[in-house]
Design a protein around this motif. Structure first.
Motif, PDB file in Angstrom:
ATOM      1  N   TYR A   5       0.834  -1.197   0.000  1.00 27.28           N
ATOM      2  CA  TYR A   5       0.000   0.000   0.000  1.00 27.28           C
ATOM      3  C   TYR A   5       0.878   1.260   0.000  1.00 27.28           C
ATOM      4  O   TYR A   5       1.945   1.281   0.606  1.00 27.28           O
ATOM      5  CB  TYR A   5      -0.916   0.023   1.216  1.00 27.28           C
ATOM      6  N   CYS A   6       0.386   2.265  -0.677  1.00 23.83           N
ATOM      7  CA  CYS A   6       1.101   3.537  -0.694  1.00 23.83           C
ATOM      8  C   CYS A   6       0.994   4.176   0.693  1.00 23.83           C
ATOM      9  O   CYS A   6      -0.084   4.247   1.271  1.00 23.83           O
ATOM     10  CB  CYS A   6       0.490   4.448  -1.752  1.00 23.83           C
ATOM     11  N   SER A   7       2.102   4.639   1.223  1.00 24.03           N
ATOM     12  CA  SER A   7       2.106   5.225   2.569  1.00 24.03           C
ATOM     13  C   SER A   7       1.466   6.602   2.601  1.00 24.03           C
ATOM     14  O   SER A   7       1.271   7.177   3.666  1.00 24.03           O
ATOM     15  CB  SER A   7       3.535   5.339   3.085  1.00 24.03           C
ATOM     16  N   PHE A   8       1.135   7.143   1.421  1.00 25.49           N
ATOM     17  CA  PHE A   8       0.592   8.500   1.374  1.00 25.49           C
ATOM     18  C   PHE A   8      -0.903   8.511   1.100  1.00 25.49           C
ATOM     19  O   PHE A   8      -1.668   9.097   1.840  1.00 25.49           O
ATOM     20  CB  PHE A   8       1.362   9.334   0.353  1.00 25.49           C
ATOM     21  N   CYS A   9      -1.327   7.839   0.022  1.00 26.75           N
ATOM     22  CA  CYS A   9      -2.752   7.838  -0.315  1.00 26.75           C
ATOM     23  C   CYS A   9      -3.451   6.586   0.212  1.00 26.75           C
ATOM     24  O   CYS A   9      -4.669   6.482   0.137  1.00 26.75           O
ATOM     25  CB  CYS A   9      -2.950   7.962  -1.821  1.00 26.75           C
ATOM     26  N   ASN A  10      -2.666   5.645   0.730  1.00 22.65           N
ATOM     27  CA  ASN A  10      -3.196   4.384   1.267  1.00 22.65           C
ATOM     28  C   ASN A  10      -3.815   3.461   0.227  1.00 22.65           C
ATOM     29  O   ASN A  10      -4.417   2.449   0.579  1.00 22.65           O
ATOM     30  CB  ASN A  10      -4.213   4.634   2.391  1.00 22.65           C
ATOM     31  N   ILE A  27       5.837   4.754  -1.955  1.00 19.13           N
ATOM     32  CA  ILE A  27       5.082   5.866  -2.529  1.00 19.13           C
ATOM     33  C   ILE A  27       4.647   5.423  -3.922  1.00 19.13           C
ATOM     34  O   ILE A  27       5.460   4.905  -4.701  1.00 19.13           O
ATOM     35  CB  ILE A  27       5.884   7.195  -2.543  1.00 19.13           C
ATOM     36  N   CYS A  28       3.346   5.561  -4.211  1.00 19.57           N
ATOM     37  CA  CYS A  28       2.852   5.099  -5.505  1.00 19.57           C
ATOM     38  C   CYS A  28       3.212   6.111  -6.589  1.00 19.57           C
ATOM     39  O   CYS A  28       3.549   7.255  -6.302  1.00 19.57           O
ATOM     40  CB  CYS A  28       1.347   4.844  -5.456  1.00 19.57           C
ATOM     41  N   GLN A  29       3.081   5.666  -7.805  1.00 20.94           N
ATOM     42  CA  GLN A  29       3.458   6.504  -8.942  1.00 20.94           C
ATOM     43  C   GLN A  29       2.639   7.793  -8.970  1.00 20.94           C
ATOM     44  O   GLN A  29       3.158   8.869  -9.231  1.00 20.94           O
ATOM     45  CB  GLN A  29       3.222   5.717 -10.225  1.00 20.94           C
ATOM     46  N   ASN A  30       1.370   7.648  -8.643  1.00 24.03           N
ATOM     47  CA  ASN A  30       0.478   8.799  -8.672  1.00 24.03           C
ATOM     48  C   ASN A  30       0.883   9.869  -7.651  1.00 24.03           C
ATOM     49  O   ASN A  30       0.991  11.046  -7.973  1.00 24.03           O
ATOM     50  CB  ASN A  30      -0.951   8.307  -8.402  1.00 24.03           C
ATOM     51  N   CYS A  31       1.136   9.441  -6.430  1.00 22.84           N
ATOM     52  CA  CYS A  31       1.536  10.384  -5.374  1.00 22.84           C
ATOM     53  C   CYS A  31       2.891  11.006  -5.704  1.00 22.84           C
ATOM     54  O   CYS A  31       3.117  12.191  -5.464  1.00 22.84           O
ATOM     55  CB  CYS A  31       1.607   9.690  -4.018  1.00 22.84           C
ATOM     56  N   LEU A  32       3.753  10.210  -6.259  1.00 19.40           N
ATOM     57  CA  LEU A  32       5.082  10.719  -6.615  1.00 19.40           C
ATOM     58  C   LEU A  32       4.946  11.782  -7.703  1.00 19.40           C
ATOM     59  O   LEU A  32       5.551  12.848  -7.626  1.00 19.40           O
ATOM     60  CB  LEU A  32       5.972   9.563  -7.078  1.00 19.40           C
TER      61      LEU A  32
HETATM   62 ZN   LIG Z   1      -0.143   7.036  -3.332  1.00 19.68          ZN
END
Ligand SMILES: [Zn+2]
Length: 218
Positions: A5-10, A27-32
């Motif tokens: 899971y992405c630590s930012f958007c979950n 960190i997922c690609q989208n959040c990055l």
């Molecule tokens: Zn994310």
């Protein structure tokens, strides 16, 4: 394989979906992509050495300002930071204010909160009688607006904000915008609107709780 899971958007990171490993998370690609500009090139190359907390600090420098003041972040809602133990909150800078230096407030300075959507108050707390006039005015304004035949976009939102009233000589209120895009209003059935509204509601609930506590003490 365990789910990541992405630590930012979950959000769950899809297999094969771009992600970057951090020291203690992902960190997922989208959040990055959304935060690339906030990160330094040297940080982008060394994400593996950064903790989630490090990355959060880089994306949002006001976190550092808050911590530099000697406070501990116990909760963060949108751009607002809380130290529930020391009873202070950090409101950052909003775009409309003149006084940019005051960002830290004590819980007992908060006495009112409103959620405003396209300049109408849609929810309020702590303000008692004072707010009624504002709500009525908003209502009249809305009726007049529709009579004029102005293209009324019920399904979109150009501005969504949380207005926080403060007992302070220099900063009477702070209005924090979650959506502020007059040129390109956001559709109300979009996930962006939903997310923004959720933050506004969470913030309102937390501040109402603080106001309630203040009232009990007084
Ligand atoms: Zn994310």
């Amino acid at each position: 394989m365990t789910k990541k899971y992405c630590s930012f958007c979950n959000n769950q990171i899809q297999f094969g979906g771009g992600k970057r490993k951090l020291k203690d998370g992902f960190i997922c690609q989208n959040c990055l992509k959304q935060n690339t500009q906030a990160l330094k090139i040297s940080e982008l190359f060394n994400l593996g050495k950064m903790t989630v907390e490090n990355v959060r600090d880089s994306i949002d420098p006001s976190r550092v300002a808050f911590k530099d003041s000697g406070y501990t972040l116990t909760e963060s809602i949108g751009d607002v930071k809380f130290d529930d133990n020391n009873k202070v909150l950090y409101l950052g800078n909003d775009q409309n204010e003149i006084q940019k230096d005051t960002s830290l407030f004590r819980f007992d300075q908060v006495y009112g909160v409103e959620i405003k959507e396209d300049n109408q108050t849609i929810s309020s707390g702590g303000l008692k009688g004072a707010i009624v006039g504002d709500v009525l005015l908003g209502g009249v304004g809305a009726i007049v607006g529709s009579n004029v035949g102005k293209k009324k976009s019920i399904g979109t939102c150009a501005k969504l904000s949380v207005k926080i009233y403060l007992d302070s000589q220099t900063t009477h209120y702070k209005e924090l915008y979650l959506i502020n895009n007059q040129k390109k209003p956001i559709k109300k059935d979009s996930s962006e609107y939903e997310k923004s509204y959720e933050i506004a509601s969470l913030l309102e609930a937390k501040l109402k709780y603080i106001i309630r506590k203040n009232e009990v003490i007084r």
